[in-house]
Motif scaffolding. Structure first.
Motif, PDB file in Angstrom:
ATOM      1  N   ARG A 137      44.834  25.790  29.158  1.00 42.43           N
ATOM      2  CA  ARG A 137      45.896  26.087  30.128  1.00 42.43           C
ATOM      3  C   ARG A 137      46.470  27.489  29.946  1.00 42.43           C
ATOM      4  NH1 ARG A 137      50.296  21.599  30.863  1.00 42.43           N
ATOM      5  NH2 ARG A 137      50.875  23.125  32.454  1.00 42.43           N
ATOM      6  N   GLN A 138      46.082  28.168  28.873  1.00 41.75           N
ATOM      7  CA  GLN A 138      46.501  29.548  28.673  1.00 41.75           C
ATOM      8  C   GLN A 138      45.302  30.367  28.209  1.00 41.75           C
ATOM      9  OE1 GLN A 138      50.014  29.104  26.020  1.00 41.75           O
ATOM     10  NE2 GLN A 138      51.119  30.182  27.648  1.00 41.75           N
ATOM     11  N   HIS A 139      45.129  31.527  28.850  1.00 43.39           N
ATOM     12  CA  HIS A 139      44.046  32.418  28.466  1.00 43.39           C
ATOM     13  C   HIS A 139      44.484  33.858  28.684  1.00 43.39           C
ATOM     14  CE1 HIS A 139      40.827  29.548  27.699  1.00 43.39           C
ATOM     15  NE2 HIS A 139      41.172  28.877  28.799  1.00 43.39           N
ATOM     16  N   ALA A 140      43.830  34.769  27.949  1.00 44.68           N
ATOM     17  CA  ALA A 140      43.999  36.207  28.160  1.00 44.68           C
ATOM     18  C   ALA A 140      42.669  36.766  28.658  1.00 44.68           C
ATOM     19  CB  ALA A 140      44.413  36.893  26.867  1.00 44.68           C
ATOM     20  N   ILE A 141      42.673  37.322  29.839  1.00 45.22           N
ATOM     21  CA  ILE A 141      41.461  37.898  30.423  1.00 45.22           C
ATOM     22  C   ILE A 141      41.595  39.411  30.433  1.00 45.22           C
ATOM     23  CG2 ILE A 141      40.009  38.041  32.475  1.00 45.22           C
ATOM     24  CD1 ILE A 141      40.847  35.248  33.212  1.00 45.22           C
ATOM     25  N   THR A 142      40.589  40.091  29.892  1.00 48.80           N
ATOM     26  CA  THR A 142      40.570  41.554  29.842  1.00 48.80           C
ATOM     27  C   THR A 142      39.379  42.065  30.648  1.00 48.80           C
ATOM     28  OG1 THR A 142      41.561  41.519  27.630  1.00 48.80           O
ATOM     29  CG2 THR A 142      40.514  43.577  28.342  1.00 48.80           C
ATOM     30  N   VAL A 143      39.633  43.009  31.546  1.00 49.21           N
ATOM     31  CA  VAL A 143      38.579  43.602  32.372  1.00 49.21           C
ATOM     32  C   VAL A 143      38.580  45.113  32.171  1.00 49.21           C
ATOM     33  CG1 VAL A 143      37.662  43.873  34.697  1.00 49.21           C
ATOM     34  CG2 VAL A 143      38.911  41.784  34.100  1.00 49.21           C
ATOM     35  N   ASN A 144      37.418  45.648  31.800  1.00 50.00           N
ATOM     36  CA  ASN A 144      37.214  47.096  31.773  1.00 50.00           C
ATOM     37  C   ASN A 144      36.489  47.490  33.061  1.00 50.00           C
ATOM     38  OD1 ASN A 144      38.153  48.072  29.084  1.00 50.00           O
ATOM     39  ND2 ASN A 144      36.715  46.497  28.391  1.00 50.00           N
ATOM     40  N   TYR A 145      36.966  48.523  33.729  1.00 50.29           N
ATOM     41  CA  TYR A 145      36.436  48.823  35.061  1.00 50.29           C
ATOM     42  C   TYR A 145      36.551  50.310  35.356  1.00 50.29           C
ATOM     43  CZ  TYR A 145      41.288  49.338  36.521  1.00 50.29           C
ATOM     44  OH  TYR A 145      42.570  49.779  36.652  1.00 50.29           O
ATOM     45  N   GLN A 146      35.927  50.707  36.434  1.00 49.08           N
ATOM     46  CA  GLN A 146      36.172  52.021  37.022  1.00 49.08           C
ATOM     47  C   GLN A 146      36.215  51.868  38.536  1.00 49.08           C
ATOM     48  OE1 GLN A 146      32.841  54.951  37.244  1.00 49.08           O
ATOM     49  NE2 GLN A 146      31.882  53.634  35.679  1.00 49.08           N
ATOM     50  N   HIS A 147      36.808  52.859  39.181  1.00 47.39           N
ATOM     51  CA  HIS A 147      36.966  52.783  40.635  1.00 47.39           C
ATOM     52  C   HIS A 147      37.029  54.194  41.199  1.00 47.39           C
ATOM     53  CE1 HIS A 147      38.462  51.675  44.616  1.00 47.39           C
ATOM     54  NE2 HIS A 147      38.242  50.399  44.304  1.00 47.39           N
ATOM     55  N   PRO A 148      36.379  54.455  42.319  1.00 51.37           N
ATOM     56  CA  PRO A 148      36.491  55.786  42.940  1.00 51.37           C
ATOM     57  C   PRO A 148      37.887  56.013  43.504  1.00 51.37           C
ATOM     58  CG  PRO A 148      35.256  54.304  44.368  1.00 51.37           C
ATOM     59  CD  PRO A 148      35.471  53.565  43.073  1.00 51.37           C
ATOM     60  N   TYR A 149      38.306  57.265  43.488  1.00 49.59           N
ATOM     61  CA  TYR A 149      39.550  57.611  44.164  1.00 49.59           C
ATOM     62  C   TYR A 149      39.379  57.391  45.669  1.00 49.59           C
ATOM     63  CZ  TYR A 149      40.911  59.938  39.811  1.00 49.59           C
ATOM     64  OH  TYR A 149      41.232  60.209  38.506  1.00 49.59           O
ATOM     65  N   SER A 150      40.475  57.145  46.333  1.00 50.24           N
ATOM     66  CA  SER A 150      40.456  56.937  47.777  1.00 50.24           C
ATOM     67  C   SER A 150      40.667  58.264  48.501  1.00 50.24           C
ATOM     68  CB  SER A 150      41.578  55.955  48.152  1.00 50.24           C
ATOM     69  OG  SER A 150      41.880  56.024  49.519  1.00 50.24           O
ATOM     70  N   ASN A 151      40.104  58.368  49.703  1.00 51.53           N
ATOM     71  CA  ASN A 151      40.420  59.506  50.578  1.00 51.53           C
ATOM     72  C   ASN A 151      40.936  59.023  51.932  1.00 51.53           C
ATOM     73  OD1 ASN A 151      38.155  58.570  51.907  1.00 51.53           O
ATOM     74  ND2 ASN A 151      37.127  60.554  52.009  1.00 51.53           N
ATOM     75  N   ASN A 152      41.316  57.724  51.993  1.00 55.28           N
ATOM     76  CA  ASN A 152      41.800  57.178  53.269  1.00 55.28           C
ATOM     77  C   ASN A 152      43.247  56.718  53.206  1.00 55.28           C
ATOM     78  OD1 ASN A 152      41.723  54.793  51.838  1.00 55.28           O
ATOM     79  ND2 ASN A 152      40.159  53.804  53.104  1.00 55.28           N
TER      80      ASN A 152
END
Length: 894
Positions: A137-152
């Motif tokens: 019923r309790q968890h710690a979720i860790t996500v490593n990610y990258q994302h492009p910058y927006s131009n809109n």
């Protein structure tokens, strides 16, 4: 959020039982909803963008509590940024189906559950974690990610200032773009706390909901640490970064900061910004009976913004178009004060208490719209705030409510793609107007107390419309069931007309008649005010006002008996009601003869509007309307009435470009408009607001060689109008006018201006000036850019081009390209960017012909899969075309 000021472009309940229960026993409908949510029903999430209401309800059943720790690395130079998010999640019970985490358009490097690498799936829209790895019923979720910058303009937008090369970043998330910054549960009823740290270049400042607790230097970088925030929805979380110029002040202990990019800093009128902000604080805190609920208040002016402003917690973003490079008119200053008050009102209504789902988004915006105008009217220098509301926001609402795409204020929203589909004049204008009438209906103090109790009881929680209406009903002792059903769940605009008889120069009988359009037959109840006028010497004076509660088809006004017989009777004096007005024949005759003798400016404003309404409804021929304005409008001195008349002269001028009237007659009418506007520009007081209004109108209606030559000479400094000072944006208006008619050295004019001003605004203005040229090659170029090469342009650049691409006199150029434009709808329809879809849809020009209207009908019939935004735009364009055809027919008959 504030939408930009154009006529543009959001749950329908089965019954009102919840409200009845609220009124009877004071129990909150949100409690009943929570009880219903305990039943678990599996919901499959399709592999598409966006979030459905159905799945959001399921996830709300799964998740009890969530807090985020977010680390972001901004290097300022690359195309992407890197981040790590750590989510501490408490579930209601063991999961019965996989958990999805919203994250659009990025790349997921790894997912860990309780510190252990975990298999996952990612489809570009959301991350899926199997239930096998989430047994507790309790968890710690860790996500490593990258994302492009927006131009809109959405997500994390990156902007490089062409003036000095400095880079600025900001976020814009509503309704469903926060997951473009970091993976999380992006729905308003999963409020969370946020702990943030950011690495950025050392000369930048980083801004979020909290003030930084410390900053560590790391060579050419700095590491910013922010303490844990209060609990709020993710769409109002924010991250802004860049070498912003900062001004600081204080609002009775609340730290204030104002920020703008360096190249605009010299133009920012900080005294106005801080004065309007402090006045809003002074009004809202005692009105709500709640101190400002957050720790600081930053206002950040940003470029390429898709709206007017956004109410992020403690760090509000504003479109930096609110910074003028010349002197603002009083109307522009009022507009700035209004948007500042609007966004501050959201800090209580929207941020402290947040709607449960996007079906109540309208209430969020309508309430802030009403409260902003109330704050200005009661605690600012702008004593004519309600007149300005009538002139702008309310006319937008009336216009929207008469179109075939009108809709109820409260509508179901099945998914996040639909959240903004009906975000229009109904949302802001009609919603704000019906809230404006409630204090007249319930009592001002009763309304205020209901609002205050609502905010106190539901602070830091989510709520529904029924919660809000229940508190208003309880505070006033008025059952609002019928009112809510009539006004919030039924579409359409009613019309009222007064009729009266007199004996011995006194009223013997007065009746208000209410009608409704056939498609939306609801007759409503509301309180209005009658204004009664008679000539007194040379003045048309209001001798009485009479409040009236009307309902049904006819209401006899007994209190009017015995009053002097009026020469003018206006049935919505002071704009209490949301209703269209038909003037009786006596009033219409006397108004036409004595409009300039009416002493009250607001009354004149409303009567000028009624005159145009008669033209738009084809009751008054177009040429008679133009003649009336030219004969009587020159005397008008009220700035709002002048703004209204100038607006509609531009409007009818554009219609005349396509109405099938003889060339000689068209030229005669258009020349009369041009001459009148030029005369008013020359006569207007030096450096006055009137002068600036008539200048803007001149650049819309100038078309003759003489007028175009005057425009060129103004630009070159060879001709002057006393007191008229051209700021950079006014110069671009003249340059665009030259290009619109290929007059003189129009190409060199663009090059000259860019050489002395290479700002982003000038570059956008240059795009507009080029796109407006009546050249097949230019139209082809920008259609290629929009349809084939749009990835090479920022959204702001495409928006600028499309808004100028086909003016009303360029209909033949549009017709030449129409097959390509309509064929590309399928391609545009598949875009994830709702903003891009919108700018394409509203590129279509006025099409004042049976052939044009039929083409729109055929397209709607053939393309059944178009998204709501496109369908709505096409229907509205068809309505405008049909209206223009009728106005043309009324003119031709004469």
């Amino acid at each position: 959020m504030i939408k930009t000021s154009k006529l543009m472009p959001p749950k329908l309940t089965a019954a009102l039982l919840c409200t009845a229960i609220l009124a009877a026993c004071g129990q909150e409908s949100s409690t009943l909803q929570a009880q219903k949510e305990t039943t678990y029903v599996p919901v499959h999430r399709a592999n598409i963008s966006g979030l459905s209401e159905e799945y959001a309800k399921l996830r709300k059943q799964q998740v009890v509590e969530v807090d985020y720790r977010l680390s972001v690395n901004l290097d300022g130079t690359g195309e992407s940024y890197f981040g790590t998010v750590h989510a501490d999640i408490q579930f209601k019970k063991a999961l019965q189906q996989p958990l999805t985490i919203d994250f659009a358009g990025g790349k997921v490097e790894s997912v860990k559950v309780d510190g252990k690498e975990t298999p996952f799936e990612y489809n570009g829209h959301f991350i899926t974690v199997p239930i096998l790895h989430l047994p507790n019923r309790q968890h710690a979720i860790t996500v490593n990610y990258q994302h492009p910058y927006s131009n809109n303009g959405s997500g994390l937008h990156r902007f490089e200032d062409p003036k000095d090369g400095k880079v600025y970043m900001y976020t814009d998330f509503e309704p469903y773009d926060a997951n473009r910054l970091f993976p999380h549960f992006d729905q308003p009823n999963l409020k969370a706390r946020y702990t943030l740290d950011v690495t950025a270049p050392k000369d930048w400042v980083v801004i979020s909901a909290e003030r930084e607790s410390r900053v560590e230097e790391q060579g050419e970088l700095k590491h910013w640490f922010f303490p844990q925030s209060q609990k709020f929805s993710s769409y109002i979380f924010s991250l802004h970064a860049g070498p912003y110029h900062i001004w600081e002040d204080d609002a009775a202990g609340i730290p204030l900061r104002l920020m703008a990019r360096q190249s605009l800093a010299e133009y920012v009128k900080t005294e106005d910004w801080f004065t309007f902000t402090k006045q809003s604080f002074e009004f809202f805190q005692p009105y709500f009976e709640i101190d400002y609920p957050f720790k600081k208040y930053d206002q950040i002016l940003v470029p390429d913004f898709n709206a007017g402003a956004m109410e992020n917690v403690g760090s509000v973003t504003f479109n930096d178009a609110y910074v003028s490079r010349g002197e603002k008119t009083q109307a522009q200053r009022m507009g700035l004060a209004n948007v500042i008050a609007h966004e501050l009102a959201h800090q209580w209504f929207g941020n402290l208490v947040t709607m449960n789902w996007w079906d109540d988004l309208w209430l969020n915006e309508s309430f802030a719209t009403y409260m902003a105008n109330l704050a200005l009217a009661e605690n600012s220098e702008f004593t004519n705030a309600w007149e300005n509301f009538y002139l702008g926001t309310k006319q937008w609402a009336y216009h929207s409510d008469q179109r075939p795409t009108t809709h109820a204020i409260q509508l179901p929203v099945k998914n996040t793609d639909e959240a903004f589909a009906n975000f229009d004049g109904i949302t802001y204008g009609k919603g704000g107007s019906v809230l404006k009438q409630l204090p007249y209906y319930l009592g001002k103090e009763e309304f205020r107390k209901g609002v205050s109790n609502y905010l106190k009881e539901l602070s830091h929680q989510n709520s529904t419309l029924d919660d809000f209406m229940g508190h208003l009903g309880k505070a006033s002792g008025v059952n609002l069931d019928i009112w809510q059903q009539q006004w919030l769940y039924q579409a359409g605009l009613n019309t009222i007309e007064a009729s009266f008889q007199c004996e011995n120069n006194q009223i013997s009988h007065l009746t208000l008649t209410q009608t409704a359009p056939q498609e939306y037959p609801t007759l409503r109840e509301q309180r209005t005010q009658l204004g009664l006028y008679r000539m007194d010497g040379e003045n048309m004076k209001r001798f009485a006002t009479l409040p009236v509660l009307y309902s049904g088809a006819k209401t006899n006004v007994e209190d009017a008996k015995g009053l002097p017989c009026p020469q003018i009777l206006y049935p919505n004096e002071g704009d209490w009601a949301f209703v269209k007005v038909n003037l009786d024949s006596v009033t219409l005759k006397n108004m036409a003869q004595h409009i300039n003798a009416i002493q009250q400016p607001f009354a004149r404003l409303m009567m000028w509007q009624s005159l145009f309404d008669s033209t738009y409804d084809t009751k008054l021929p177009l040429d008679e309307y133009i003649s009336f304005i030219i004969s009587n409008g020159a005397v008008e001195q009220d700035i709002n009435a002048i703004r209204l008349n100038a607006r509609y002269l531009s409007f009818v001028y554009s219609y005349l470009n396509q109405i099938p009237v003889g060339k000689e007659r068209r030229n005669e009418l258009q020349q009369a408009i041009e001459d009148f506007v030029w005369t008013q520009l020359q006569k207007a007081a030096s450096s006055s607001d009137q002068q600036k209004v008539w200048f803007d109108t001149f650049t819309n209606v100038a078309h003759s060689n003489a007028a175009l030559d005057n425009a060129k000479q103004l630009l070159m400094g060879e001709l002057s109008v006393k007191g008229l000072k051209l700021d950079p944006d006014m110069r671009w208006e003249l340059i665009s006018l030259q290009n619109r008619y290929l007059f003189a050295d129009y190409e060199k004019a663009i090059a000259r201006e860019l050489k002395q001003d290479n700002s982003d605004r000038s570059k956008l203005n240059a795009i507009a000036a080029e796109a407006v040229r009546p050249s097949p090659a230019v139209k082809q170029k920008w259609l290629d850019n929009l349809i084939l090469n749009r990835d090479k342009f920022k959204l702001s650049e495409l928006r600028t081009a499309t808004s100028s691409l086909f003016t009303s006199e360029q209909i033949e150029l549009f017709n030449t390209n129409s097959e390509r434009i309509f064929s590309a709808l399928d391609q545009i329809n598949n875009e994830d960017s709702s903003e891009l879809i919108s700018i394409y849809a509203y590129m279509l020009p006025l099409m004042c012909s049976k052939e044009g209207a039929q083409k729109l009908s055929d397209t709607l019939k053939e393309k059944q899969q178009l998204k709501p935004t496109l369908v709505k735009a096409l229907k509205n364009h068809r309505y405008t075309s049909e209206r223009c055809i009728k106005m043309g027919q009324a003119l031709v008959k004469r």
